[in-house]
Design an enzyme around this catalytic site. Structure first.
Site, short mmCIF file in Angstrom:
data_model
loop_
_atom_site.label_atom_id
_atom_site.label_comp_id
_atom_site.label_asym_id
_atom_site.label_seq_id
_atom_site.Cartn_x
_atom_site.Cartn_y
_atom_site.Cartn_z
N MET A 1 90.63 54.55 34.25
CA MET A 1 90.78 54.67 32.79
C MET A 1 91.86 55.70 32.44
SD MET A 1 86.75 54.59 31.67
CE MET A 1 86.17 55.72 32.93
N LYS B 1 83.27 45.31 26.72
CA LYS B 1 83.96 46.30 25.90
C LYS B 1 85.43 46.23 26.24
CE LYS B 1 80.09 49.32 26.81
NZ LYS B 1 79.75 49.48 28.21
N ASP C 1 80.02 42.34 31.54
CA ASP C 1 81.09 43.17 31.01
C ASP C 1 82.43 42.46 31.13
OD1 ASP C 1 79.67 45.33 30.26
OD2 ASP C 1 80.00 46.48 32.10
N1 SAH Z 1 82.40 50.62 37.51
C1 SAH Z 1 83.79 50.29 37.64
C2 SAH Z 1 84.67 51.17 36.81
C3 SAH Z 1 84.41 51.08 35.32
S1 SAH Z 1 85.53 52.04 34.37
C4 SAH Z 1 84.17 50.31 39.12
O1 SAH Z 1 83.43 50.81 39.96
O2 SAH Z 1 85.24 49.77 39.45
C5 SAH Z 1 86.81 50.87 34.03
C6 SAH Z 1 88.08 51.23 34.78
O3 SAH Z 1 88.01 50.75 36.10
C7 SAH Z 1 89.32 50.62 34.21
O4 SAH Z 1 89.84 51.32 33.10
C8 SAH Z 1 90.25 50.72 35.41
O5 SAH Z 1 90.74 52.03 35.57
C9 SAH Z 1 89.30 50.44 36.55
N2 SAH Z 1 89.33 49.03 36.96
C10 SAH Z 1 88.29 48.20 37.04
N3 SAH Z 1 88.65 47.00 37.51
C11 SAH Z 1 89.98 47.07 37.74
C12 SAH Z 1 90.96 46.17 38.26
N4 SAH Z 1 90.63 44.93 38.61
N5 SAH Z 1 92.24 46.60 38.36
C13 SAH Z 1 92.58 47.86 38.02
N6 SAH Z 1 91.70 48.74 37.54
C14 SAH Z 1 90.42 48.37 37.41
#
Ligand code: SAH
Length: 362
Positions: free
Chosen positions: A277, A166, A144
């Site tokens: 998000m 995505k 991803d």
């Molecule tokens: N499975 C992932 C989340 C997926 S949804 C987890 O557990 O982290 C995707 C969202 O995760 C993004 O829109 C943002 O809100 C957050 N996100 C993921 N990586 C990030 C990062 N390095 N910095 C800030 N937000 C992050």
């Protein structure tokens, strides 16, 4: 003991069937060595073709024949070999003072396996040892956008890396297609890693991917990852819980706006609210929080690109957050943290700079 050998320009003999040896071959080729493969009679099989650069030779039968072969190599990697032949090889290697290492064979069952691995929020240091080991064994990695992959070739030199990333509002590869590709690869006997950002089961559609594998009869394992919901606030010095400040945290998706009843419940919990998000729906959320009774001076942190060199932390309040985010051009990926714990933020260099810039602009 771990020894890091520079194999560039060296000649390495891999001993074993081609399918079982494929990962060792890939690693040694990646390290810049010439590879000789001595195998008994295993055909390569369409699922695991042998790279053209590999020189294939027949397995020597006698100690003399082994000695002759070993005089031309620097290192031997044994993947699989009948015990008697291994004894002869080891004796010849002692004669020639050539080093031998042993590696476990790559999986060769007719149906492969899928591992859903959480990659953490982006910094490779947040990748678990289990995920690294799964990558080491992978034939194909579907990754991803937010998964760490900069050094993918080093972690999984044998693997094909497929970007199914995505971007917000734009589904590069539709979910059903990702699931189909994963399942097809496993049914062809390949070892599949699905590398996802953060944790696979936190807004990662991991549950759907597990279900797709089960429905197709493909064995599947889930490796939890470090979720951005906790690690990104931590990277800005914000603990999601803190004694006598907050004894719970709720992780919410801001993908679609929350209704007033849900927002009122969240406020009633009196804990930390972490929103993923949530950049696009921030104005809606801030308005709903205020409308439902949250004090407008409740601290709110926005941490963009957490745990990457471009991390930016902005500290504001619920009441000012919408204007602040618009002015600073806050963009996804970002985590919002709402609650008293934000006051404990100690990534305040960056944060204070942003606040000062904002105040100066008014
Ligand atoms: N499975 C992932 C989340 C997926 S949804 C987890 O557990 O982290 C995707 C969202 O995760 C993004 O829109 C943002 O809100 C957050 N996100 C993921 N990586 C990030 C990062 N390095 N910095 C800030 N937000 C992050």
């Amino acid at each position: 003991m771990e020894i890091d050998l520079d194999l560039a320009g060296r000649r390495v003999l891999v001993v074993g069937g081609a399918p079982a040896s494929r990962l060792a071959i890939a690693r040694v080729l990646h390290a810049g060595a010439s590879v000789f493969l001595a195998s008994v009679s295993h055909p390569a099989g369409p699922a695991h073709p042998v790279p053209a650069a590999v020189h294939r030779i027949a397995l020597p039968r006698t100690r003399t024949a082994w000695r002759e072969l070993l005089s031309a190599v620097d290192l031997v990697v044994i993947i699989e070999l009948p015990r008697a032949a291994e004894t002869t090889l080891r004796a010849a290697a002692r004669d020639r003072r050539v080093w031998i290492v042993r590696e476990s064979p790559a999986a060769t069952s007719p149906i492969g396996h899928v591992t859903l691995a959480g990659g953490g929020p982006g910094d490779e240091g947040m990748l678990t040892l289990a995920a690294r080991e799964a990558l080491r064994r992978a034939d194909v990695v579907f990754f991803d956008r937010l998964a760490p992959q900069a050094r993918g070739r080093d972690w999984a030199p044998g693997a094909e890396w497929v970007d199914v990333g995505k971007t917000p509002g734009h589904h590069a590869v539709p979910q059903a297609e990702i699931e189909r590709q994963m399942v097809d690869a496993a049914l062809a006997g390949r070892t599949v890693v699905r590398l996802k950002g953060g944790d696979p089961f936190v807004f990662g559609r991991g549950g759907e991917e597990v279900a797709a594998c089960r429905a197709a009869g493909v064995p599947v394992t889930v490796l939890s990852g470090v979720t951005s919901a906790i690690a990104v606030p931590a990277a800005a010095g914000i603990p999601v819980t803190h004694r006598e400040v907050s004894r719970m945290f709720t992780v919410v998706s801001g993908h679609a706006p929350l209704d007033d009843a849900t927002v009122a419940h969240l406020i009633g919990l009196d804990g930390t609210i972490v929103v993923l998000m949530g950049v696009n729906t921030l104005p809606h959320l801030a308005a709903a929080l205020t409308r439902n009774g949250m004090p407008s001076d409740m601290p709110l942190a926005v941490i963009e690109r957490g745990l990457t060199p471009g991390q930016r932390t902005t500290i504001t309040t619920v009441g000012e957050s919408t204007e602040m985010a618009a002015r600073l051009g806050v963009r996804s990926p970002a985590i919002l943290v709402i609650g008293e714990v934000v006051r404990l933020c100690h990534d305040d260099d960056a944060a204070l700079r942003e606040v000062a810039a904002f105040a100066a602009g008014r």
